[in-house]
Each structure stands twice: as C-alpha cells, then as structure tokens.
Write a protein that holds these residues in place. Structure first.
Motif, short mmCIF file in Angstrom:
data_model
loop_
_atom_site.label_atom_id
_atom_site.label_comp_id
_atom_site.label_asym_id
_atom_site.label_seq_id
_atom_site.Cartn_x
_atom_site.Cartn_y
_atom_site.Cartn_z
N ASP A 1 1.01 -0.85 0.19
CA ASP A 1 -0.43 0.35 0.05
C ASP A 1 1.06 1.49 -0.09
O ASP A 1 1.63 1.45 0.85
N VAL A 2 1.04 2.38 -0.90
CA VAL A 2 1.68 2.69 -0.77
C VAL A 2 1.01 4.28 -0.28
O VAL A 2 2.05 5.16 0.07
N GLU A 3 0.32 4.07 0.25
CA GLU A 3 -0.07 5.11 0.91
C GLU A 3 0.46 4.67 2.85
O GLU A 3 0.86 5.58 3.80
N HIS B 1 -5.66 20.02 3.32
CA HIS B 1 -6.98 20.08 2.29
C HIS B 1 -6.42 19.17 1.24
O HIS B 1 -7.38 19.12 0.38
N GLY B 2 -5.87 18.22 1.66
CA GLY B 2 -5.53 17.08 0.93
C GLY B 2 -4.42 16.83 1.23
O GLY B 2 -3.78 17.52 1.41
N LEU B 3 -4.49 15.56 0.47
CA LEU B 3 -2.78 15.17 0.03
C LEU B 3 -2.79 14.30 -1.00
O LEU B 3 -4.52 13.59 -1.48
N ARG B 4 -1.80 13.85 -0.79
CA ARG B 4 -1.37 12.78 -2.28
C ARG B 4 -0.66 11.68 -1.76
O ARG B 4 0.88 12.09 -1.50
N ALA B 5 -0.43 9.78 -2.07
CA ALA B 5 0.64 9.14 -2.19
C ALA B 5 0.61 8.36 -2.94
O ALA B 5 -0.27 7.99 -4.02
N ARG B 6 1.66 8.49 -3.83
CA ARG B 6 1.95 8.41 -5.47
C ARG B 6 3.52 6.54 -5.57
O ARG B 6 3.96 7.62 -4.48
N ARG B 7 3.12 6.25 -6.12
CA ARG B 7 4.35 5.89 -6.22
C ARG B 7 4.88 5.57 -7.77
O ARG B 7 4.20 5.81 -8.41
N CYS B 8 6.40 5.61 -7.51
CA CYS B 8 6.93 6.39 -9.01
C CYS B 8 8.61 5.87 -9.56
O CYS B 8 9.32 4.44 -8.71
N ASP C 1 -1.43 5.58 -6.88
CA ASP C 1 -1.49 6.28 -7.14
C ASP C 1 -2.59 7.25 -5.89
O ASP C 1 -4.54 6.95 -6.70
N CYS C 2 -3.04 7.67 -5.54
CA CYS C 2 -3.69 7.89 -4.29
C CYS C 2 -4.21 9.77 -4.05
O CYS C 2 -2.84 10.26 -2.94
#
Length: 247
Positions: A36-38, A56-63, A222-223
């Motif tokens: 789980d990328v998060e 305001h929010g957030l993003r967790a992403r795997r590259c 990508d979350c």
C-alpha cells in the motif's frame, strides 16, 4: 532508520498548506512487489505528522521510474512537497457518488459506497489511481488519519465476493445494526465489480472479536484525497495509470 524517520517527521510536520495546495508524497524505486503506497508515504511516518500539511488534502504516489541512487543497493527515495490541487482525472474508468456521514471504520465507507450511485463503471485492467473528493459539514482536522479507511472502503465496494464468510457477515450485522441479508446482497452484487482481486483471501473475514478487510488494492499506486467543507456528498474516481509513471 529511526533517526532518519524522526528527522523526516520534523521536516514534514513543519510544512503548512495554503488554500489551493495539498501535500504530495512520492515513493520512488524500481523494485517489484505489492504494498500500500499510502502506508509507505504516510503511515510509516505516523498520520499525526501531516496535521498541518494535509488540511486541504494529500496525495500518495508510487514512481517506478526512479532516479534514486543505487549505491550500496539502496534504490529508494521519498519526496514530499506542496503542490497545486490536482484536477479530476479526465477519463476515469469508474465514477462513484455517495453520501458519507461517518467513516469510523472500513465498513462505514463500504456501506455508504455500496448504497451510492455508479455514474460510470468499467473494468479496471491493471495499475490504477484513486481520486476522492471528500465533502462534509465538518472536515477532519487531519485527513491523513482517514485516508486508509476511506480508500480501503471504496476499493472494497468495487470488488465482488462470491462466497462471503457467514461469520464475518454475522459480526458486521450485529456490530452495525444492519440486516445480514442486506450485507450479503451488497457483497454478492457490488455497486460496480470493476476490480478483481489478485489474491485468494476473502474480502472480509473474522479476525479476533471482529472482522478484517482485504480490499483488492494491490495495483493502486496513486491515491489522492481532496477535502472541502460542504454537504456529505462525495465523489470517487478510478483511473488507469500509464505503463511507466514518471515523477
């Protein structure tokens, strides 16, 4: 690793998001395997770290196209930065709309989505991203604490359970005061069976005195969670990721 983690917590904890900004965390590597990328980007640092930066929010992403140094075999990199709030994906495979009044557990989210509307529904064939607009009268003070429950519940609602565990259904019915038949029906006939699990374990099964959920999020890399104050109507979008996800 403990001292490095603590230094990273201090640095990220000092970041304060402004209106129109969210925090983006990117984990870069070329390793195979599912996770789980998060968890890597957020929960390994503890959600409390993100109180100021994720308002305001957030993003967790795997590259996967990593330029991390490969010296001594350590080809891993974490980047955190404030970015403009990303737009809704242009061509989502799935678009769900639902009313969310509580998200104390995965069940709360799963049940809300299961009783919502599938505006758009199509099979999700491979790696995918999930973009969620969370609107509620009182937004969470720290959205990072809700991200795992929210995303697990949404992905679970897109997965069909052909042979639900009877004991798990019974426990859910007793705990949440909902007829077991209705829960069983939602497991058999999800709002959209767009995601197929690559694992053999059941979606929900008994665990100790309660239940444990195993949503098919292996390929979710990508979350994005966008938080705003408003009605309790939420939108979730699932979209395909390209073969190579660049930074």
């Amino acid at each position: 690793m403990d001292s490095a983690r603590q230094a990273l917590r201090s640095a990220v904890g000092a970041i304060a998001a402004q209106p129109g900004q969210i925090l983006e965390g990117v984990y870069s590597s070329q390793i195979d395997g599912f996770f789980d990328v998060e968890n890597v980007v957020i929960y390994n640092l503890e959600p409390s770290t993100f109180r100021r930066s994720s308002s305001h929010g957030l993003r967790a992403r795997r590259c996967r196209a990593s330029d991390a140094p490969a010296a001594q075999g350590f080809g891993h990199k974490l980047d955190y930065r404030l970015t403009p709030t990303p737009r809704i994906p242009a061509t989502p495979l799935v678009h769900l709309q639902f009313e969310l009044t509580a998200f104390r557990s995965v069940f709360d989210v799963w049940w809300a989505v299961a009783n919502g509307i599938a505006v758009r529904s199509a099979p999700v064939p491979g790696r995918f991203g999930l973009y969620v607009e969370l609107s509620c009268p009182t937004p969470p003070a720290n959205p990072a604490t809700k991200m795992s429950i929210l995303f697990d519940g949404i992905v679970a609602a897109l997965q069909r359970e052909d042979q639900p565990d009877q004991e798990a259904v019974k426990r859910l019915a007793l705990r949440h005061g909902i007829d077991a038949h209705h829960i069983m029906t939602r497991l058999f006939q999800p709002i959209s069976d767009s995601i197929t699990s690559s694992r053999s374990c059941q979606l929900v099964r008994p665990y100790r005195g309660g239940v444990q959920w195993h949503p098919a999020d292996d390929l979710c890399e990508d979350c994005t969670l966008i938080v705003s104050e408003g009605s309790a109507i939420c939108n979730a979008y699932v979209y395909a990721l390209p073969e190579v996800q660049l930074k």
